[in-house]
Design a protein around this motif. Structure first.
Motif, PDB file in Angstrom:
ATOM      1  N   VAL A  50      70.362  30.295   6.237  1.00  0.00           N
ATOM      2  CA  VAL A  50      72.169  30.249   6.945  1.00  0.00           C
ATOM      3  C   VAL A  50      72.695  31.853   6.896  1.00  0.00           C
ATOM      4  O   VAL A  50      71.545  32.487   7.309  1.00  0.00           O
ATOM      5  CB  VAL A  50      72.804  30.235   4.716  1.00  0.00           C
ATOM      6  N   SER A  51      73.305  31.784   7.841  1.00  0.00           N
ATOM      7  CA  SER A  51      73.764  32.691   8.524  1.00  0.00           C
ATOM      8  C   SER A  51      75.563  33.063   8.343  1.00  0.00           C
ATOM      9  O   SER A  51      76.061  32.386   8.055  1.00  0.00           O
ATOM     10  CB  SER A  51      73.583  32.157  10.172  1.00  0.00           C
ATOM     11  N   VAL A  52      75.451  34.718   8.272  1.00  0.00           N
ATOM     12  CA  VAL A  52      76.679  34.664   8.015  1.00  0.00           C
ATOM     13  C   VAL A  52      76.716  36.115   9.323  1.00  0.00           C
ATOM     14  O   VAL A  52      76.246  37.218   9.642  1.00  0.00           O
ATOM     15  CB  VAL A  52      76.718  35.648   6.639  1.00  0.00           C
ATOM     16  N   ALA A  53      78.113  35.414   9.700  1.00  0.00           N
ATOM     17  CA  ALA A  53      79.054  37.464  10.742  1.00  0.00           C
ATOM     18  C   ALA A  53      79.972  37.139   9.963  1.00  0.00           C
ATOM     19  O   ALA A  53      80.971  37.144   9.027  1.00  0.00           O
ATOM     20  CB  ALA A  53      79.059  36.024  11.889  1.00  0.00           C
ATOM     21  N   PHE A  54      79.751  38.799   9.713  1.00  0.00           N
ATOM     22  CA  PHE A  54      81.364  40.257   8.975  1.00  0.00           C
ATOM     23  C   PHE A  54      81.409  41.036   9.296  1.00  0.00           C
ATOM     24  O   PHE A  54      80.548  41.629  10.553  1.00  0.00           O
ATOM     25  CB  PHE A  54      80.779  40.600   7.964  1.00  0.00           C
ATOM     26  N   GLY A  55      82.711  41.505   9.910  1.00  0.00           N
ATOM     27  CA  GLY A  55      82.754  42.755   9.968  1.00  0.00           C
ATOM     28  C   GLY A  55      83.366  43.156  11.589  1.00  0.00           C
ATOM     29  O   GLY A  55      84.056  41.999  12.436  1.00  0.00           O
ATOM     30  N   GLY A  56      83.109  43.803  12.010  1.00  0.00           N
ATOM     31  CA  GLY A  56      83.493  44.343  13.502  1.00  0.00           C
ATOM     32  C   GLY A  56      84.763  44.880  14.064  1.00  0.00           C
ATOM     33  O   GLY A  56      86.599  44.636  12.829  1.00  0.00           O
ATOM     34  N   THR A  57      84.871  46.453  15.331  1.00  0.00           N
ATOM     35  CA  THR A  57      86.256  46.251  14.961  1.00  0.00           C
ATOM     36  C   THR A  57      85.958  46.335  16.359  1.00  0.00           C
ATOM     37  O   THR A  57      85.786  45.746  17.381  1.00  0.00           O
ATOM     38  CB  THR A  57      86.068  48.100  14.721  1.00  0.00           C
ATOM     39  N   ASP A  58      87.088  47.073  17.062  1.00  0.00           N
ATOM     40  CA  ASP A  58      87.345  46.993  18.067  1.00  0.00           C
ATOM     41  C   ASP A  58      86.846  47.912  19.253  1.00  0.00           C
ATOM     42  O   ASP A  58      86.766  47.056  20.183  1.00  0.00           O
ATOM     43  CB  ASP A  58      89.089  47.815  19.008  1.00  0.00           C
ATOM     44  N   ASP A  59      85.424  48.389  18.714  1.00  0.00           N
ATOM     45  CA  ASP A  59      84.858  49.005  19.208  1.00  0.00           C
ATOM     46  C   ASP A  59      82.978  48.747  19.119  1.00  0.00           C
ATOM     47  O   ASP A  59      82.508  48.697  19.472  1.00  0.00           O
ATOM     48  CB  ASP A  59      84.482  50.809  18.963  1.00  0.00           C
ATOM     49  N   PHE A  60      82.753  48.137  18.293  1.00  0.00           N
ATOM     50  CA  PHE A  60      81.885  47.491  17.184  1.00  0.00           C
ATOM     51  C   PHE A  60      81.761  45.921  16.697  1.00  0.00           C
ATOM     52  O   PHE A  60      82.397  45.288  16.720  1.00  0.00           O
ATOM     53  CB  PHE A  60      81.790  48.151  15.890  1.00  0.00           C
ATOM     54  N   ALA A  61      80.704  44.820  17.517  1.00  0.00           N
ATOM     55  CA  ALA A  61      80.751  43.587  17.362  1.00  0.00           C
ATOM     56  C   ALA A  61      80.790  43.601  15.601  1.00  0.00           C
ATOM     57  O   ALA A  61      80.184  43.770  14.691  1.00  0.00           O
ATOM     58  CB  ALA A  61      79.389  42.716  18.488  1.00  0.00           C
ATOM     59  N   PRO A  62      80.642  42.148  15.278  1.00  0.00           N
ATOM     60  CA  PRO A  62      81.100  41.604  13.760  1.00  0.00           C
ATOM     61  C   PRO A  62      79.266  41.859  13.051  1.00  0.00           C
ATOM     62  O   PRO A  62      78.110  41.371  14.594  1.00  0.00           O
ATOM     63  CB  PRO A  62      80.787  40.291  13.600  1.00  0.00           C
ATOM     64  N   ALA A  63      78.639  42.000  12.822  1.00  0.00           N
ATOM     65  CA  ALA A  63      77.157  42.253  11.724  1.00  0.00           C
ATOM     66  C   ALA A  63      76.661  40.354  11.732  1.00  0.00           C
ATOM     67  O   ALA A  63      77.871  39.738  11.554  1.00  0.00           O
ATOM     68  CB  ALA A  63      76.591  42.853  10.987  1.00  0.00           C
ATOM     69  N   GLU A  64      75.894  39.992  12.276  1.00  0.00           N
ATOM     70  CA  GLU A  64      75.141  38.990  12.095  1.00  0.00           C
ATOM     71  C   GLU A  64      73.961  39.471  11.280  1.00  0.00           C
ATOM     72  O   GLU A  64      72.936  39.261  11.987  1.00  0.00           O
ATOM     73  CB  GLU A  64      75.474  37.574  13.090  1.00  0.00           C
ATOM     74  N   ALA A  65      73.895  37.856   9.827  1.00  0.00           N
ATOM     75  CA  ALA A  65      73.152  38.158   8.986  1.00  0.00           C
ATOM     76  C   ALA A  65      72.204  36.595   9.221  1.00  0.00           C
ATOM     77  O   ALA A  65      72.360  35.690   8.354  1.00  0.00           O
ATOM     78  CB  ALA A  65      72.899  38.549   7.811  1.00  0.00           C
ATOM     79  N   SER A  66      70.880  36.491   8.667  1.00  0.00           N
ATOM     80  CA  SER A  66      70.372  34.767   8.820  1.00  0.00           C
ATOM     81  C   SER A  66      69.256  34.833   7.786  1.00  0.00           C
ATOM     82  O   SER A  66      68.818  36.454   7.879  1.00  0.00           O
ATOM     83  CB  SER A  66      69.657  34.036   9.782  1.00  0.00           C
ATOM     84  N   VAL A  67      69.537  34.560   6.567  1.00  0.00           N
ATOM     85  CA  VAL A  67      68.802  34.301   5.361  1.00  0.00           C
ATOM     86  C   VAL A  67      67.614  33.437   6.038  1.00  0.00           C
ATOM     87  O   VAL A  67      68.129  32.317   5.683  1.00  0.00           O
ATOM     88  CB  VAL A  67      68.876  34.351   4.298  1.00  0.00           C
ATOM     89  N   PHE A  68      66.553  32.892   5.045  1.00  0.00           N
ATOM     90  CA  PHE A  68      65.183  31.896   5.614  1.00  0.00           C
ATOM     91  C   PHE A  68      64.474  31.712   3.873  1.00  0.00           C
ATOM     92  O   PHE A  68      65.190  32.133   3.796  1.00  0.00           O
ATOM     93  CB  PHE A  68      64.886  31.869   6.413  1.00  0.00           C
ATOM     94  N   VAL A  69      64.074  29.984   4.393  1.00  0.00           N
ATOM     95  CA  VAL A  69      63.487  29.703   3.473  1.00  0.00           C
ATOM     96  C   VAL A  69      62.504  30.883   3.073  1.00  0.00           C
ATOM     97  O   VAL A  69      61.436  31.672   3.943  1.00  0.00           O
ATOM     98  CB  VAL A  69      63.161  28.530   3.364  1.00  0.00           C
ATOM     99  N   PRO A  70      62.274  31.153   1.557  1.00  0.00           N
ATOM    100  CA  PRO A  70      60.881  32.665   1.791  1.00  0.00           C
ATOM    101  C   PRO A  70      59.811  31.356   1.514  1.00  0.00           C
ATOM    102  O   PRO A  70      59.832  30.504   1.317  1.00  0.00           O
ATOM    103  CB  PRO A  70      61.271  33.045  -0.254  1.00  0.00           C
ATOM    104  N   GLY A  71      58.966  32.450   1.950  1.00  0.00           N
ATOM    105  CA  GLY A  71      57.413  31.252   2.175  1.00  0.00           C
ATOM    106  C   GLY A  71      56.194  33.511   1.603  1.00  0.00           C
ATOM    107  O   GLY A  71      57.053  34.437   1.405  1.00  0.00           O
ATOM    108  N   PRO A  72      55.886  33.103   1.593  1.00  0.00           N
ATOM    109  CA  PRO A  72      54.085  34.127   1.849  1.00  0.00           C
ATOM    110  C   PRO A  72      54.337  35.253   3.058  1.00  0.00           C
ATOM    111  O   PRO A  72      54.492  34.378   4.050  1.00  0.00           O
ATOM    112  CB  PRO A  72      52.864  33.219   2.374  1.00  0.00           C
TER     113      PRO A  72
END
Length: 234
Positions: free
Chosen positions: A96-118
């Motif tokens: 599951v991925s979420v892109a958020f934020g960003g300004t004129d000088d910086f890109a939006p942040a992107e974070a992806s969460v994966f299925v837990p495991g060992p």
């Protein structure tokens, strides 16, 4: 604040499995389109909650058993960085991925969460991604006004954490807020798109100790011994 919420800090008793499990998180770190530190923290927190709220993690969902097993141990999260084909290869595992934020000088942040495991062995696609180097420029505060945030996550004013470490801690706080808040409050948070604000607490606010969720890190990396790192309130 909802009246039936307990006012003392809500912590979780930490036990762990013989083979530790973790929730893998990957943040995009591009050399040409870098995101801000604060946006990475907020994108990661939103992504964790969005993952936990996904139908695939609910009873009957394809990820439910893995999430339930991980949730029965320590809520360990490991933040890695990636970009380009390596990141896309990892995302193909299911995430599951979420892109958020960003300004004129910086890109939006992107974070992806994966299925837990060992923690070991990891899927090859995740193992290729780096744990180190998850530092992002600390440029400015949250773009979310305090009045719009359903949940506020506060970092300890006495600590300086790398972006990756802080993102994991904020993800812990967002998770416990999601799990422990009243149902009607969770529905309001969901309707807002899981709006949240991350900020560093003032010394006065930290001393007042009025937040509802408290995260105490075990102290294996970046902090010495059990240390309270972040808190959350709604």
């Amino acid at each position: 604040m909802t009246e039936n919420v307990r006012t003392e800090h809500m912590r979780r008793h930490e036990t762990d499995h013989e083979v530790p499990w973790s929730l893998p998180i990957v943040v995009r770190r591009s050399k040409t389109a870098i995101a801000r530190h604060i946006d990475v923290l907020e994108a990661t927190s939103r992504a964790v909650v969005t993952f936990l709220d996904d139908p695939r993690t609910q009873p009957g969902g394809e990820w439910h058993d893995a999430v339930a097993y991980w949730r029965d141990g320590a809520i360990r999260k490991v933040v890695r960085r990636g970009d380009g084909k390596k990141l896309e290869d990892a995302r193909a595992l299911g995430s599951v991925s979420v892109a958020f934020g960003g300004t004129d000088d910086f890109a939006p942040a992107e974070a992806s969460v994966f299925v837990p495991g060992p923690v070991e062995p990891l899927p090859h696609e995740l193992k290729k991604l780096q744990v180190g180097g998850t530092e992002f420029p600390d440029e400015g505060e949250s773009s979310i006004p305090a009045a719009e945030a359903v949940v506020t996550i506060e970092l300890s004013p006495s600590l300086t954490l790398t972006t990756g470490k802080a993102a994991a801690q904020c993800g812990h706080a967002a998770q416990l807020a999601y799990e422990q808040m009243p149902v009607e409050e969770r529905e309001r948070w969901r309707a807002s798109g899981f709006s949240l604000r991350v900020q560093t607490a003032t010394k006065e606010a930290w001393a007042a100790n009025e937040q509802q969720v408290s995260i105490v890190d075990a102290g294996f990396t970046e902090v010495d011994g059990p240390t309270e790192t972040v808190r959350a309130s709604w």
